[in-house]
Structure formats: C-alpha cells, structure tokens
Design an enzyme around this catalytic site. Structure first.
Site: not given
Length: 1003
Positions: A250, A326
């Site tokens: 990430h 998300h």
C-alpha cells in the site's frame, strides 16, 4: 430499560417512516422476509448521573426536531401493533459519531468543558417490527441488512407488557493496559518460521523482506550501534510493525517498482522492466512536461511527491487533485470502508504542501458484484447488494455531512467484484499560491519543528490497515482493520486548518492515512532527516493500547502538522475556538533516525535510510498469450426494439438516479453540469463541470474512464479505451485539449488508479499470475502511449494489488481494472454543453467512424458472448476529430453532445431523447457498410452524438468534413425511430425507453 439515564427520539406516529419503508422492501427483496411495518427510534444513553429535568431540557433543545419527533425520558413505550425489535449499537471502541456529537452538544448546552478523552453519551438505533419474527429471522435481518457484526452489537426483543423486558446494551471498552515493548528474535527463525511470523503478526511481508530485516538486525554494525544506545539486539514489536507498514504494498508500491521479466508469446518480444511506475507513469509525465515546457505551458507544479497532484488553475489559485481506493475495508464493512475512503481522500488535498486547501468536489467510481447475485455466499463474504448499499450510504454521509458536493462517478457491475468491491474516491480542492508570501505547495521542515497531531483520537480501529490492504481478504481478516469515519469531526478540522494556514501558523502538514502516525511522521521525517515521538502524549479514545498500536493505528480524522515552536501557543488557542484537539507529541530532528518513545522507554529506533530504502526490490515474471477468441453467430431476425429495451435495463447501462439523488451535488453552489440534467432531470451527462469561485467563470470539467470488460480480450486496448473515454467526455462538454498553442492556460490533471488481482506467479496458488501481470504491463504501456501522445500528464494516482477474496478453498478475483480520473480547465463554464436534445427540428449527427467492434460489448453480453473484435483507439484520428469538435464548440455551433460508449449509438440516442423530452427520426445509411446491429450497438471509441440548429448546418459541416455523418432530426413526438434503408429497426416511445432505463436499479 438501560441502567443509564437515557433519551429516546422517534418519529411522530402520524408521519411515514421512509427509512423503515426501505428496510421493509429490502427484507422482502433480499431475504424473502415479510416484516410488516418497521419504524425507527434513536436511543441516547448517558454514562453519568443526570436529572430528568436536565435530560428533558437538553433533549428538547438539542436532540428533538419539534416538527417531526417525539421524545421520552428514561422509558420507551412499546407501540401497539409491533411484535419484535432489533437494537443496534456500536461495539466497544468503534466510533459513535452521533453519540460524540450529542456529548459535544451537552457540553455546549450546559456550558461545560468538552472532554473528548472519554465518551459518556452513546447512541444506538432501535428497529420496531410489526411481525413476530423468529430469532433466526431477526438475526438475518439485523446482520444482513441493518448492521455488520464486525462493528455492531445486536440485541433482540419481543413485545412485553409495559415495553422492553431488559436493559439496552451500552458499550464499554475494557482493555488490559500493557505498556511493555516486546522483543522478537528473528535470528534463529527458519524461512518457514519467518513467513509464519509475518502472517501471524499481519505484517504482509514476503520471505525476502523478512530475511532483509533479520540480516539487518544481525549485522555487526547495527548490533554495535544499538548497544551504544542501550537497545537490545533484537527488533522491538514497534520496529517490526513500523517496517511492515512502511514496506507495505500500500505504501511502497512494491509491484509497481519491481523488476519484471516480460515475455510476449504472440510477438516473441522479451524485455526487463525496471519499475512500471518509473518506466510508464513517471516516464509519460516526464515526456509531457518537456512538451509543455516547449510551448510555455508551465502549469505543472507538483506531481507524485505529495498527497495530491498540484497544477496552476488561475492567476490566484492552484488546483489539487487526488483519487484513492478503499477496497479491502469496504469488503469487510461497506459503510465504514466507504466513509473513511471519502473522508481519507479529502485529507489528501487538505494535507498537500502547507495544507488547508479549500475542498471543491468529490467523485466516486464503484465496482460491485450484481445486486441480484444468487450464488451461495462463502464464509466472510457479504452479499454484493449489502456491499453496494453500505458503500453508497458511506459515500453519502462522507460527502453530504462534510459539505463537499459529489459531482461525478460511475458504477460497474461484474460478478468478479462479488468477493471484493472496488471503491474509488476522489477529491479536488483549490489552494492559494502562497500563504503570507510562502509557497503553498512546498513542505519545509527543520530540526526542532514541533510534531502536532490534530483532530480525532487514537483507538484500535484501523490497526494493520496498511498491511491488511496489501493482502487478499479471507475469512480470518482482522476486525481491527476496520475504521469508522466521523465527517463532523473532520469538518471542524478542515475549517480550523483553512484559517490556521491562512494565518501562517502551520509550516506544513500531511494526513494520517495508511499507517497512522507511523506513516505521516515517518514520511515527513524524510524531509528533516529524523524525528522523535513521545507516544504517551498521543490522545487515546480509551486506555489500554500498546505503544506500537498507538503509532500504527489508522483511527480517522487526524492530521499531522509541522509547527514552529514560537507559533504553537497561537495555534493552540485557535484550535480551541474551533473545538479541534491538538497534541504536541514530539519534534523533528536531523540525526537520521526515527526515535519512538513511551514515557522514558525507547520503543523503537529506526534508521531512516533502512526504513525507506532497505526494502528489497521485488522480482516478478509476466507472460502474455493472446486468447483464442472468435466473433459469435447471432440469431437471425433480431428484434431490435426488444434488444434496445434490454440494453437500457441492463445493469451497466440502466439509470443510477436512485443512487445519484442521495448525493448532494449542489452544495457550495458551484456545480454547472450535474450528473442528471434536462427538462425532467433525467439526462445522464458525460462529465461534471464546476466553477472555481464566484469572481469569474473559470472552472473545471471532471470525467472518468473505466471499461474493465475489454481486458478479457485485450488489456492494452482496455486501458487505451478508458483513457480515450475520459478525454472525449471532457471534449463533449466543451473542453479543450492542452498544449495546442503557446501559453494556452488549459491544464489537464489525471489520476490513474490500477486495481488488479494477485499477479505474482505461484505454480499452485496462483498459476495464472504471469498472465495477469502481463495484462498489467500492457495497461501501463497503453497509459504511456496515450498520455505522451495527447500531452496529458499523470499528476497522482494509486495502485491496489491483491484484490482477491479467498474462503473455503475458493478464490474470487477482480478483473484487472484501471480507472482514469480526468480534470481539465474550462475557461468559461457558460460555454458548457449538455447531452440531451434541445429543440425540435435540430439536426442530428454522429461524429467519428463506427467499426465492427463489439468484442466485450454490452450488446454481446445480452447473448452471453464475449466476441473477439475489441474496440481499438486510433489516436491520430481521435485527436483530429477532437480538434474539429473543439473548433465547432468555439464557434458555438453544437447544441447537444453525448459521447458514444456502453451500448453504442442506439443507447446514446435513447438517452438524448428522453433526457430532452423530445424524439428523433434517424436514418443510418450514411454510417457505412456494416450490419444493423453493428451500426446500432458497436462501442467503437472516439465518437459523439451531437445536435445542431438547422441554420448552423453549413458552418458545422465545413468544419467537420467527412468526420460527420448526418443521421436525421430531433422531433417533438417523444419517440425514437431508427431506419436502415427501407427497414424500420426501432420505434419506441420515450416512455418505453425511460421505463426500461429507470426500473432496474433501486436503492
């Protein structure tokens, strides 16, 4: 009743409860459950003594809407005719935004200090149900439709004489405090044990990375240094957690920076790619930057090096733009995942440069499994309908309660998103060039500048968010990775930061996103060369967090501010006015280390160089093999009326109005072109258009391109087509391509967002990994080619890997997906063009050429076919056409314009007809020697459907030349008629078309 003093709020019995009505419909649709009437009530419980007179006065002033609500104190009368009930509260430690807001109101009402360190007012929702449901039915209703066991506590009741038969649940955090640091000895661990440790600690590190950490701590130089500092040789738990967060996919984008060995079995090409990001994304933007500089178009300010991309917008303002995903949190808790997605993305422009950007708009692009999904759900898998409803609700609250308009988006349905949705959230803002003479986009930090945490408090929510989002989801995914957003808290923080930056009190800032303080402080410390953090000074939601948990928690609504010591008192005073909590938690250094302490104990001491540069480069293998596909044989004598109605009602074409109307796209009053326009507010638009402010008519167009199904045939053309789609949407509404002339003052700013399944080859666990990685390479190559050709720069973006869901021995993987989110300057928003037909008698044209390209089309999907001829992008022809459209728009010749995409020409005609409450008489003969269904439904790129006033025909055709194909005229009979030669293919009324389009998707 609750043992605490409490207030009940409920709707007057004579008023319809629309929320309850929606639940009744959803229960029957998704659960086959007939509930009878459902009505909602809200309970506020106070964890302190309070007199009834106090409660009543407070409730009437702060809780009750006197026009619609009734209240009761310390009781709730069970209404006649209702047999059962469900009460839903937040679990301990989960953000309770309504309870917190009530607590702030209590402090204001009674003129008491607000004490955020302890929550003392808790809220929950009670659902009163007419039918006497069984325990199993109540549980299914609660957990499938009303809440999520990951974050909610459920209580079930049956009607009892006098009301409820037992107290209501009130959450209470009970965590045993543990301040000790733990040591993890990596030296004796085998490779298998290293991997097991990574999995058990949710570090998401591979073997090479675990070995690199073991070897680093085992080196003589590091051991000697640690001994001089009084540290043990072994890494502490906090050090391992910080390394895992910083090295996560990430945060470090390891696959986009990997060494990839690429082989194309179709062409025989072989090459090594040293970083997809540097080669294709940054490489393309470097090309564009050089091309822009040649013509003096120097509007690029900051790309890839901050939370959001920055370009020059006007003489006074910069434009700041970011789109994030998300996905993983939204698969676990759709509402929480989406609201933290939109609020977290808001903080990216807010924390760019010095910070304090004025937020202008939000976007959202969502990929779901079909809402009528009927396969057996795997363990831990939520139904796609439940995910969709939760995500939409989260985006609604995140934007509407923050006062930021949601103006543009898209929804894609595909069964492959049923395990893990894709949730893209975008936010743009405008920022002044300078604050009191200092450049607003820069991030200056010096040793001894204070580290200030602003906004929300820290809890267990969001721990391992960064590492969790770097792995595939399974039934064991951690509850602690779920975060819950508080838009009210963030709005207060946002208002405070805008004033503080304008007053020069903040030196620079960044958001607390993935990895929390670990990420924000760790990244800012790169600028100064180090930092010292005192964790005991970090405000907590509740006691009991371990030191490493405090540092890596992603609890929401937090920013990290860099503040000069002498400005701290003024900043603290300003924060008190805005009811924003600030905490001085340390200072920046230049000694090369991230120094983390709790009270007097050193929890971590990490070399900045090893932290940010020590991760080993990943090595991966990609192999492309062209699929063997062919065009399908379609039935003879196709019924075109029914085919068009079927397309209009298909999931990827049908109306999104039931979702769009939940979003506020009007707040701020700057939205010019909205998602739905036209006489009846039904016409879908190609792009949004907003003005920057009210001093002039300069503004921005916003579009998106996403066509994942094309990747089933050709990933390169899928990526190129999505890029072209986003361009032509902006051209369609009146935008202009950049860099056509010197000093043209027309910025374009793109975010690219790649979401792909696990692309790392493994012969057993991921045997098609090489093919999936090859598709990613081709997607990046197309990006490079398109951006370089059109002189459109990438200014920011994100990649999300490992988008897979695994359970019970099965895996659901998303198709390789890329979203291009485009923004482009509109010099005068008054020249914006909408999509619906305007006047009877106007002439209708198709601009651009139709080809036999129905591969992966919505039309073929009606027959369960894929096809082979995927739409291709012909860059040179596309650009030539766009320049002509720009010229026609400049001459104000085009009355309406709609890009051709899903469903082709027939769908665009239908939308333009009912959108303008007009009809059209169409003749297809000029379009070329193709079959009727190819002319009607091909999705060839770079095409428009336009209408013009008859008096403009000569001037229009002179500009467009052979790129324009005359189709017919707008009529006033509210009917679409389409012919090919003497054959009438389609004759449908607007009512039939609009009904088919409107009835599929309801929310």
């Amino acid at each position: 009743m609750s043992n605490y003093p409490h207030i009940f709020r409920y709707l007057r019995p004579d008023l319809a409860d629309w929320q309850g009505q929606k639940i009744v419909q959803a229960a029957e649709l998704h659960l086959g459950l007939k509930t009878g009437e459902i009505r909602l009530a809200q309970l506020f419980s106070l964890a302190e003594e309070a007199q009834e007179e106090q409660l009543l006065a407070f409730a009437e002033a702060c809780i009750q809407d006197p026009l619609t609500d009734q209240i009761e104190i310390n009781q709730l009368s069970w209404p006649a005719g209702f047999a059962s009930a469900v009460a839903i509260a937040q679990l301990p430690g989960v953000t309770d935004d309504e309870g917190r807001s009530a607590q702030m109101a209590w402090a204001d009402f009674f003129n008491l200090p607000f004490e955020p360190e302890e929550q003392r007012i808790f809220s929950q929702t009670i659902y009163l149900i007419e039918k006497d449901l069984t325990a199993e039915e109540l549980k299914a209703l609660a957990q499938r439709l009303l809440g999520n066991p990951l974050i909610h506590h459920f209580s079930y009741f049956k009607a009892q004489e006098g009301g409820f038969d037992r107290p209501f649940y009130v959450p209470k955090v009970q965590i045993q405090a543990n301040k000790e640091r733990q040591l993890i000895d990596l030296a004796p661990l085998s490779d298998e044990e290293l991997l097991r440790l990574s999995k058990e600690m949710v570090l998401a590190l591979n073997l090479a990375e675990m070995q690199a950490i073991r070897d680093y701590y085992g080196s003589e130089a590091v051991q000697t240094f640690r001994a001089t500092k009084g540290l043990p040789a072994q890494p502490t738990d906090c050090e391992l957690e910080v390394l895992a967060q910083t090295w996560s996919e990430h945060c470090k984008h390891k696959e986009f920076n990997a060494l990839i060995h690429y082989k194309n079995l179709e062409t025989g090409e072989e090459k090594d790619i040293h970083s997809l990001f540097k080669t294709f994304i940054k490489g393309a933007t470097d090309n564009v930057a050089a091309s822009l500089a040649e013509k003096g178009n120097d509007w690029l300010v900051k790309v890839f090096s901050d939370n959001a991309g920055v370009v020059k917008a006007t003489d006074k303002h910069l434009f700041v733009w970011k789109v994030e995903t998300h996905n993983s949190p939204s698969a676990l808790d759709p509402y929480g995942g989406a609201i933290t997605g939109i609020l977290g993305n808001n903080r990216d422009p807010l924390g760019t440069g010095v910070g304090g950007a004025q937020l202008l708009f939000n976007t959202n692009v969502l990929c779901f499994g079909p809402p009528n999904y009927n396969k057996t759900l795997l363990k831990g898998q939520l139904h796609p309908r439940q995910i969709m409803e939760g995500v939409v609700s989260g985006i609604e609250d995140g934007g509407n309660k923050s006062g930021v308009p949601t103006v543009n988006g898209s929804i894609v349905f595909d069964e492959r998103y049923s395990g893990k949705p894709l949730v893209y959230c975008g936010t743009a803002g405008i920022m002044p060039y300078d604050y009191l003479g200092k450049n607003s986009w820069e991030k200056p930090i010096d040793a001894n500048d204070r580290i200030i945490m602003a906004g929300g408090r820290v809890g267990k929510d969001g721990i391992h968010g960064a590492t969790f989002s770097s792995i595939e989801i399974d039934e064991h995914s951690p509850m602690s990775a779920v975060q819950i957003g508080s838009p009210i808290t963030q709005k207060m923080l946002y208002d405070f930061m805008r004033v503080a930056t304008a007053q020069g009190l903040i030196k620079c800032s960044t958001d607390n996103g993935a990895g929390g303080l670990s990420s924000s402080v760790g990244e800012l410390a790169e600028i100064s060369g180090g930092a010292l953090v005192q964790l005991e000074k970090v405000p907590l939601k509740y006691a009991g967090l371990r030191p490493w948990e405090i540092f890596v928690s992603e609890s929401q609504e937090r920013m990290t501010l860099v503040v000069e010591t002498e400005k701290w008192p003024a900043l603290e005073k300003l924060a008190q006015q805005y009811e924003v909590e600030l905490s001085d938690i340390g200072y920046f250094t230049n000694d090369g280390y991230l120094d983390i302490r709790y009270e007097e104990e050193q929890i971590a001491l990490l070399s900045m160089q090893f932290l940010h540069e020590g991760v080993p480069q990943k090595e991966m293998w990609a192999e492309w093999e062209k699929p063997e596909l062919q065009e399908p044989e379609l039935p003879e004598n196709l019924e075109y009326n029914q085919l068009l109605l079927d397309l209009m009602s298909s999931l990827n074409i049908c109306s999104r109005e039931s979702i769009i109307r939940q979003y506020d796209h009007e707040v701020k009053g700057k939205t010019i072109l909205k998602p739905l326009m036209g006489a009846k507010g039904k016409a879908p638009q190609d792009a949004a258009v907003l003005r920057f402010d009210f001093s002039d008519y300069q503004g921005v167009a916003v579009s998106n391109g996403i066509i994942p199904r094309y990747g089933d045939i050709d990933a390169y053309q899928m990526s190129a087509s999505a890029f072209d789609e986003a361009i032509r949407q902006i051209i369609s509404v009146g935008g202009r391509l950049p860099n056509m002339t010197e000093n043209d003052d027309i910025f374009w700013s793109i975010n690219d967002n790649f979401c792909v399944p696990d692309s790392e080859f493994h012969p057993e666990h991921n045997p098609d990994g090489k093919l999936k990685l090859a598709k990613l390479v081709q997607m990046c190559q197309a990006l490079y080619d398109m951006a370089s050709f059109f002189d459109i720069p990438l200014t920011s973006g994100k990649d999300s890997m490992k988008n897979d869901f695994k359970a019970e021995g099965q895996k659901i993987s998303v198709p390789p997906t890329i979203l291009y989110s485009f923004t482009a300057k509109m010099k005068d928003v008054r020249q914006t063009i909408s999509a619906e037909f305007k006047m009877p008698g106007d002439l209708i044209y198709q601009l651009g050429t139709t080809y036999n390209e129905l591969g992966a089309s919505e039309f073929y999907q009606l027959f369960g076919e894929l096809g082979a001829n995927v739409p291709k992008v012909r860059k040179e022809a596309a650009k030539a056409l766009y320049l002509k459209v720009m010229q026609a728009n400049e001459a104000k010749l085009i009355a309406s314009s709609h890009d051709l995409s899903d469903g082709g020409l027939a769908v665009a005609l239908a939308e333009s007809c009912f959108g303008g409450d007009l009809g059209a008489n169409i003749q297809l003969d000029q379009l070329g020697d193709l079959t009727a269904w190819q002319l009607l439904f091909s999705e060839s790129n770079s095409r428009f459907l336009v209408s013009i006033a008859p008096e403009n025909q000569a001037a229009f055709e002179e500009i467009m030349g052979d790129a324009a194909f005359f189709l017919g005229q707008v009529s006033d009979d509210q009917q679409l008629t389409i012919q090919l030669g003497q054959e009438e293919l389609i004759q449908l009324s607007n009512e039939q078309l609009e009904t088919a389009w409107s009835q599929t998707l309801s929310l």
